[in-house]
Write a protein that holds these residues in place. Structure first.
Motif, PDB file in Angstrom:
ATOM      1  N   ASP A  49       0.837  -1.201   0.000  1.00 23.68           N
ATOM      2  CA  ASP A  49       0.000   0.000   0.000  1.00 23.68           C
ATOM      3  C   ASP A  49       0.874   1.254   0.000  1.00 23.68           C
ATOM      4  N   LYS A  50       0.333   2.301  -0.590  1.00 27.15           N
ATOM      5  CA  LYS A  50       1.137   3.497  -0.822  1.00 27.15           C
ATOM      6  C   LYS A  50       0.261   4.739  -0.666  1.00 27.15           C
ATOM      7  N   PRO A  51       0.640   5.693   0.192  1.00 31.55           N
ATOM      8  CA  PRO A  51      -0.220   6.864   0.354  1.00 31.55           C
ATOM      9  C   PRO A  51      -0.364   7.660  -0.942  1.00 31.55           C
ATOM     10  N   VAL A  52      -1.525   8.288  -1.086  1.00 34.90           N
ATOM     11  CA  VAL A  52      -1.769   9.139  -2.256  1.00 34.90           C
ATOM     12  C   VAL A  52      -0.930  10.402  -2.091  1.00 34.90           C
ATOM     13  N   ALA A  53      -0.270  10.803  -3.148  1.00 35.47           N
ATOM     14  CA  ALA A  53       0.658  11.946  -3.064  1.00 35.47           C
ATOM     15  C   ALA A  53      -0.051  13.287  -3.253  1.00 35.47           C
ATOM     16  N   TYR A  54      -1.385  13.264  -3.404  1.00 36.31           N
ATOM     17  CA  TYR A  54      -2.116  14.495  -3.722  1.00 36.31           C
ATOM     18  C   TYR A  54      -3.274  14.669  -2.749  1.00 36.31           C
ATOM     19  N   LYS A  55      -3.707  15.928  -2.606  1.00 37.91           N
ATOM     20  CA  LYS A  55      -4.836  16.199  -1.707  1.00 37.91           C
ATOM     21  C   LYS A  55      -6.158  15.797  -2.337  1.00 37.91           C
TER      22      LYS A  55
END
Ligand SMILES: [Zn+2]
Length: 223
Positions: A49-55
């Motif tokens: 899993d990988k956090p989203v890099a955008y708001k």
């Protein structure tokens, strides 16, 4: 360069189950959708899993090649419903219709129809190209086998599932009811469920929209 593609959802056993049984609503499944009990979050370990890099994310729907029974507005509405569901994770999304070639920004994702790109699966995600592919021919097969079944449910589930990968849930969930789940792995291991006997009582055990555990996992990835 990373190239991630998931063969996400294949055509399930639901084609074999009598649709009338789906009317027997089970409270177990409903509670699993609404509540995520301690220790229930589990994945198949098939991705990191990988956090989203955008708001925020922008989803663009390209209706070219769509089955005729899924009109543009109805698919747009399903994408919007999925985005609303995932917004509980804390990441907002804009949904638009765009049938032209689109110069993608890094937080843009295009949803389009393609049998060649979905490769026999009902849906597939391509992270490198930032595309979600839906298969016209698999939905055609579903309609031929089950003419009275409202395939919008399956389309909703497919959209919620594939969109979820772009919210950072790269691994598939091992909890049967989660929209990010699959039911069985290559070695025959089964997904997790509170009441195993409930599994075959509905056409599709998986939720059409993100469950409490999908959202909780998304929040823990992104916070
Ligand atoms: Zn998937």
């Amino acid at each position: 360069m990373q190239f991630w593609r998931f063969r996400c959802i294949v055509l399930f056993a639901f084609l074999l189950i009598d649709s009338s049984r789906s009317l027997a609503l089970d409270s177990t499944r409903s509670s699993e959708i609404k509540e995520c009990a301690a220790g229930e979050i589990a994945t198949w370990g098939d991705g990191i899993d990988k956090p989203v890099a955008y708001k925020s994310l922008n989803f663009f729907y390209n209706s070219n090649g769509a089955p005729t029974w899924f009109n543009e507005k109805s698919v747009f509405d399903l994408i919007q419903l999925a985005a609303n569901g995932w917004s509980e994770c804390g990441i907002s999304a804009q949904v638009s219709i765009d049938n032209q070639l689109h110069n993608l920004q890094t937080n843009d994702i295009v949803i389009q129809w393609s049998d060649s790109k979905s490769q026999g699966n009902i849906g597939a995600s391509d992270f490198a190209q930032r595309k979600i592919y839906l298969s016209p021919s698999v939905f055609k097969t579903l309609r031929e086998i089950r003419p009275n079944y409202d395939a919008k449910y399956t389309l909703q589930m497919t959209l919620s599932h594939e969109m979820g990968h772009f919210y950072g849930l790269v691994a598939h969930s091992r909890r049967c009811v989660d929209v990010l789940s699959y039911y069985k792995n290559n070695t025959g291991d089964l997904c997790n469920i509170r009441e195993r006997s409930e599994f075959s009582k509905v056409i599709e055990y998986r939720s059409a929209l993100p469950t409490a555990c999908d959202i909780k996992r998304c929040q823990s990835i992104n916070n």
